[in-house]
Write an enzyme that holds these catalytic residues in place. Structure first.
Site, PDB file in Angstrom:
ATOM      1  N   LYS A  53      42.587  26.641  40.213  1.00 59.54           N
ATOM      2  CA  LYS A  53      43.942  27.122  39.926  1.00 59.54           C
ATOM      3  C   LYS A  53      44.742  26.030  39.207  1.00 59.54           C
ATOM      4  O   LYS A  53      45.458  26.301  38.245  1.00 59.54           O
ATOM      5  CB  LYS A  53      44.651  27.539  41.221  1.00 59.54           C
ATOM      6  CG  LYS A  53      44.145  28.869  41.734  1.00 59.54           C
ATOM      7  CD  LYS A  53      44.543  29.143  43.164  1.00 59.54           C
ATOM      8  CE  LYS A  53      43.769  30.357  43.678  1.00 59.54           C
ATOM      9  NZ  LYS A  53      43.803  30.511  45.119  1.00 59.54           N
ATOM     10  N   GLN A  97      46.777  30.057  50.295  1.00 56.31           N
ATOM     11  CA  GLN A  97      45.325  30.242  50.209  1.00 56.31           C
ATOM     12  C   GLN A  97      44.780  30.802  51.525  1.00 56.31           C
ATOM     13  O   GLN A  97      45.050  30.270  52.601  1.00 56.31           O
ATOM     14  CB  GLN A  97      44.654  28.895  49.874  1.00 56.31           C
ATOM     15  CG  GLN A  97      43.162  28.953  49.653  1.00 56.31           C
ATOM     16  CD  GLN A  97      42.760  29.758  48.413  1.00 56.31           C
ATOM     17  OE1 GLN A  97      43.452  29.767  47.411  1.00 56.31           O
ATOM     18  NE2 GLN A  97      41.646  30.453  48.502  1.00 56.31           N
ATOM     19  N   ASP A 120      50.165  37.118  44.520  1.00 53.26           N
ATOM     20  CA  ASP A 120      48.912  37.676  45.033  1.00 53.26           C
ATOM     21  C   ASP A 120      49.005  39.188  45.224  1.00 53.26           C
ATOM     22  O   ASP A 120      47.981  39.859  45.354  1.00 53.26           O
ATOM     23  CB  ASP A 120      48.625  37.080  46.427  1.00 53.26           C
ATOM     24  CG  ASP A 120      47.571  35.980  46.388  1.00 53.26           C
ATOM     25  OD1 ASP A 120      46.675  36.055  45.534  1.00 53.26           O
ATOM     26  OD2 ASP A 120      47.661  35.066  47.226  1.00 53.26           O
TER      27      ASP A 120
HETATM   28  N1  GUN Z   1      41.150  33.557  49.181  1.00 52.86           N
HETATM   29  C1  GUN Z   1      40.163  34.139  48.458  1.00 52.86           C
HETATM   30  N2  GUN Z   1      40.674  34.845  47.439  1.00 52.86           N
HETATM   31  C2  GUN Z   1      42.019  34.723  47.513  1.00 52.86           C
HETATM   32  C3  GUN Z   1      43.093  35.237  46.732  1.00 52.86           C
HETATM   33  O1  GUN Z   1      42.925  35.965  45.739  1.00 52.86           O
HETATM   34  N3  GUN Z   1      44.333  34.866  47.142  1.00 52.86           N
HETATM   35  C4  GUN Z   1      44.560  34.087  48.231  1.00 52.86           C
HETATM   36  N4  GUN Z   1      45.821  33.797  48.559  1.00 52.86           N
HETATM   37  N5  GUN Z   1      43.577  33.605  48.984  1.00 52.86           N
HETATM   38  C5  GUN Z   1      42.315  33.921  48.623  1.00 52.86           C
END
Ligand code: GUN
Length: 289
Positions: A53, A97, A120
């Site tokens: 990211k 996350q 998200d």
């Molecule tokens: N963990 C695995 N994929 C994701 C996602 O798309 N967003 C978040 N916040 N956590 C994750």
């Protein structure tokens, strides 16, 4: 005949050029998009996501902050951090996350994020909008998967779509997006009887379970679109939920792992962050009128 590969790297290259252009335009108007990622604990897979990211943000010019909190972080401390970021004008997107360590309440934490900063699409307001078929923030992985499905050029109206996995992150929002596209959607899960009977009917098959080799060639309809959301590690090698080598001889289109959906998830996160900043700029411009 071998399936056509849906190349997440190639799609992402094109999309990220467009996102970088939008980010540049926002930055010139004093609204450089900003994304904050909160990572609690030190799950190695989450560490990799967070690094990807950060790199993605740097690539398109998004301001990025990564907040690493220890494994024993309290709910209060996590929510205080979210509230601090809610009030920070430089931050347009907040991502917590997942998964969080077991002692933390995931739903309560996600509910603290301002819906307009929820990149998200996991906040109940945004998830509810999706459920209602209203415009809202689309969850990054399903959004990226749908983009790839659309690149096949097939008409989705009335197609049988089968999703394996019912998570809030992928399975459920994926079902909503495919329903919006007028597919007939089946969601399979760990209690589903005769999984192969369902998958063999699928014109579009999405595997999102996290089990290597789950989808074998005999489970796939010839010519189907196969989207592999799984990220597993087998003998140090990253692979998906689909037996890629065998299934690519049956499917019409298939996504590789790595280089498929994972790359697209980050690209969609960058797009959602740019969109959040665009919405903020529009609100500020409106307020000045
Ligand atoms: N963990 C695995 N994929 C994701 C996602 O798309 N967003 C978040 N916040 N956590 C994750």
């Amino acid at each position: 005949m071998s399936a056509q590969i849906l190349d997440g790297k190639k799609f992402s290259e094109t999309l990220r050029k467009d996102i970088a252009g939008r980010v540049g335009a926002l930055t010139r108007q004093g609204m450089q998009p900003g994304l904050a990622v909160i990572l609690v604990g030190n799950d190695p897979a989450s560490e990799i996501y967070v690094r990807n990211k950060e790199n993605g943000c740097a690539e398109v010019g998004i301001h990025s902050e990564s907040i690493r909190m220890p494994e024993n972080t309290s709910q209060e401390a996590l929510e205080a951090e979210i509230e601090r970021l809610n009030a920070d004008d430089r931050i347009h997107g907040i991502l917590v996350q997942l998964p969080l360590p077991a002692h933390l309440d995931e739903s309560a934490a996600l509910a603290k994020i301002l819906p307009e900063k929820d990149v998200d699409g996991f906040h109940l307001i945004n998830a509810g909008r999706m459920m209602n078929g209203e415009k809202g923030v689309e969850a990054c992985t399903p959004k990226g998967a749908l983009y790839m499905i659309r690149q096949t050029g097939i008409d989705l109206n009335g197609k049988d779509a089968v999703i394996i996995g019912r998570s809030n992150i992928v399975g459920k929002p994926m079902a909503m997006l495919l329903l919006r596209e007028n597919c007939t959607v089946t969601v399979c899960h760990s209690r589903t009887r005769n999984l192969a009977e369902h998958t063999r009917r699928a014109d579009i098959l999405v595997a999102a379970v996290g089990r290597a080799g789950l989808v074998t060639a005999d489970m796939v309809k010839p010519g189907a679109v196969v989207i592999d959301v799984g990220i597993n590690r087998v003998n140090g090698k990253v692979c998906g939920d689909v037996d890629f080598e065998a299934v690519k001889e049956v499917a019409g289109w298939i996504t590789p792992v790595p280089g498929g959906v994972g790359k697209m998830t980050i690209t969609m996160l960058l797009e959602n962050t740019a969109e959040a900043a665009e919405r903020k700029l529009a609100l500020c411009t409106e307020a000045r009128k």
